[in-house]
Enzyme design. Structure first.
Site, PDB file in Angstrom:
ATOM      1  N   HIS A   1       0.852  -1.184   0.000  1.00 49.63           N
ATOM      2  CA  HIS A   1       0.000   0.000   0.000  1.00 49.63           C
ATOM      3  C   HIS A   1       0.885   1.229   0.000  1.00 49.63           C
ATOM      4  O   HIS A   1       1.978   1.217   0.593  1.00 49.63           O
ATOM      5  CB  HIS A   1      -0.909  -0.002   1.245  1.00 49.63           C
ATOM      6  CG  HIS A   1      -2.045   0.951   1.163  1.00 49.63           C
ATOM      7  ND1 HIS A   1      -1.912   2.292   1.456  1.00 49.63           N
ATOM      8  CD2 HIS A   1      -3.344   0.771   0.801  1.00 49.63           C
ATOM      9  CE1 HIS A   1      -3.084   2.886   1.295  1.00 49.63           C
ATOM     10  NE2 HIS A   1      -3.961   2.004   0.897  1.00 49.63           N
TER      11      HIS A   1
ATOM     12  N   ASP B   1      -7.750  -5.122  -0.146  1.00 55.30           N
ATOM     13  CA  ASP B   1      -8.301  -5.653  -1.392  1.00 55.30           C
ATOM     14  C   ASP B   1      -8.650  -7.132  -1.326  1.00 55.30           C
ATOM     15  O   ASP B   1      -9.312  -7.650  -2.230  1.00 55.30           O
ATOM     16  CB  ASP B   1      -7.332  -5.385  -2.551  1.00 55.30           C
ATOM     17  CG  ASP B   1      -7.138  -3.893  -2.781  1.00 55.30           C
ATOM     18  OD1 ASP B   1      -8.133  -3.163  -2.671  1.00 55.30           O
ATOM     19  OD2 ASP B   1      -6.002  -3.468  -3.042  1.00 55.30           O
TER      20      ASP B   1
END
Length: 490
Positions: free
Chosen positions: A334, A390
């Site tokens: 991320h 995700d």
């Protein structure tokens, strides 16, 4: 020379020996310097053709906004090094366990958890504004049968603004939402209720039009996510009620996706909003940004990746391909988090509850093998490639949603975050300043125009050096071979 302030940065321009003092703004969480201060650090630029000299200040280059703050915000706090996410100071773990999506929405927008009466009023306003004008149905039905639902949702949000001229600063005056009087705030709140209330309705309509089903009016008496599931799935059964485990799981996922500070789509909404466009158009731009596979489309990419791996036995070979940069690893890493995304732990617990009623998805074994091996591999640990949010796609898949609907399930709750940041910007005491980034020009110097007959065709060394030929077939091919009035001659 007066001593420099403790909260300042002393910069020496080694080109000319000049010294500059740049103020440092210190807050509870961090410190910052104004980029505009570097404009005062002057250098002389000379035009190589004319010899003319021009004084130009320094610009700060930050490709991809890796370390540029565009606003001051009270809404969401992230500490990527420690894996912390808080909405208005409340840890995401507490909200996911104890709150619900609409209560969290109230918190994000107005800054405090509501009282019982405040929550009831907000809940009623949102649910009462969940229906749409009947003509919106025609917009949905104008799309191809296989149109991506995010394309549909983006378009319909933009179209929605045309139904509410009272929400358009271009029609009502540019200070419509910025003058902060009672009428202005009431108008703003009405648009907030509409956008939050209609977001799941529009998403359900996008789902049903793909299924060839009639649209359903939002039902009374259900929760926000319960009504959403009802609008997607009910086929006329009497007293239809969604499964409570799935309803609660979706509510938790909505909380996790409600906001995440200055992500790509929120920044896009604020970029558009800074021109004082109407909020519906601004939200549509957020949907367009979220659609991309590097943002909202990433949870769909995770499932496609797991499907391509095939089985847990293939995970080691896949990870080796990732290391050789032959394959992309989705669901890990991320921009902000340098450790495990705090939302991923909540997702794992939520997945366990969902799987109890849906059964385990076959991909879960592959996902867990990938998870365990990546966390033990120095290559991924060194690069801070930890699991992120995700992986919620596994829950969506277990609940029976099609892959291309995953970004829509991200967009519906993120509408709240977009609204919270848009509202904060509209009500800023400093007013709204249009976002207009600068660039560093590296193109050719001034050159004279040449008539087309005098130009030499330049060699095209790479495909990007000019327009490429497009393959034509069918009618286009036949039309190119035909003769007709007005046809250009090459």
């Amino acid at each position: 020379m007066a001593p420099a302030s403790k909260d300042s940065l002393t910069v020496v321009d080694n080109r000319n020996g000049k010294t500059y003092e740049i103020p440092i703004a210190v807050t509870a969480h961090d410190a910052s310097v104004p980029a505009s201060a570097f404009k005062d650090i002057i250098h002389v630029k000379e035009d190589p053709r004319t010899g003319n000299k021009e004084k130009v200040g320094l610009r700060v280059v930050d490709r991809g906004f890796l370390n540029t703050a565009v606003i001051q915000s009270y809404i969401t706090f992230i500490d990527g090094d420690r894996g912390i996410l808080r909405y208005r100071g409340y840890p995401i773990e507490q909200l996911a366990e104890q709150s619900n999506f609409l209560e969290t929405s109230y918190l994000l927008i107005w800054g405090e958890l509501p009282s019982k009466s405040q929550y009831d009023r907000f809940h009623d306003e949102v649910m009462n504004h969940s229906t749409t004008h009947v003509d919106i149905e025609h917009v949905f039905k104008s799309f191809r049968y296989d149109a991506h639902p995010m394309s549909i949702l983006t378009s319909v949000f933009a179209a929605l603004g045309s139904y509410y001229p009272e929400a358009n600063p271009s029609l009502q005056g540019q200070n419509l939402f910025t003058k902060k009087d009672l009428a202005s705030v009431q108008n703003m709140d009405k648009q907030i209720y509409r956008l939050i209330g209609k977001a799941p309705t529009l998403a359900a309509m996008a789902y049903r039009v793909r299924q060839g089903r009639h649209f359903i009016t939002p039902p009374p008496g259900l929760s926000y996510t319960g009504a959403f599931l009802y609008q997607m799935d009910c086929l006329g059964q009497a007293e239809y009620k969604p499964n409570p485990v799935l309803e609660r799981a979706l509510d938790i996922l909505f909380i996790l996706h409600a906001d995440h500070e200055m992500n790509a789509s929120t920044t896009t909404v604020l970029q558009a909003g800074s021109s004082l466009t109407d909020p519906y158009s601004a939200i549509a731009t957020g949907c367009a940004s979220l659609y991309g596979p590097l943002h909202g489309g990433a949870n769909e990419a995770v499932i496609r990746m797991l499907i391509s791996i095939g089985s847990p036995d293939n995970v080691p070979a896949f990870l080796e391909q990732v290391k050789r940069r032959e394959k992309l690893l989705s669901g890990f890493g991320h921009r902000v988090y340098k450790t495990t995304d705090p939302r991923s732990r909540i997702i794992r617990r939520t997945a366990d509850e969902v799987f109890k009623v849906t059964g385990k998805d076959p991909l879960i074994e592959t996902a867990m093998r990938l998870h365990d091996m990546a966390l033990k591999d120095e290559y991924f640990v060194k690069r801070n490639l930890y699991p992120n949010v995700d992986f919620c796609g596994l829950i969506y898949k277990a609940m029976g949603f099609p892959l291309d609907f995953f970004p829509v399930l991200f967009a519906v709750p993120r509408v709240v975050g977009w609204i919270a940041h848009w509202r904060q910007m509209m009500l800023s005491p400093d007013g709204v300043k249009i976002w207009r980034p600068r660039q560093i020009y590296i193109g050719p110097e001034e050159r004279a125009y040449e008539p087309i007959g005098q130009r030499q065709e330049r060699e095209q060394r790479a495909p990007t050096d000019g327009p490429t030929a497009v393959f034509h077939s069918g009618q286009s091919k036949r039309s190119k071979l035909a003769t007709f009035v007005g046809k250009s001659k090459l």
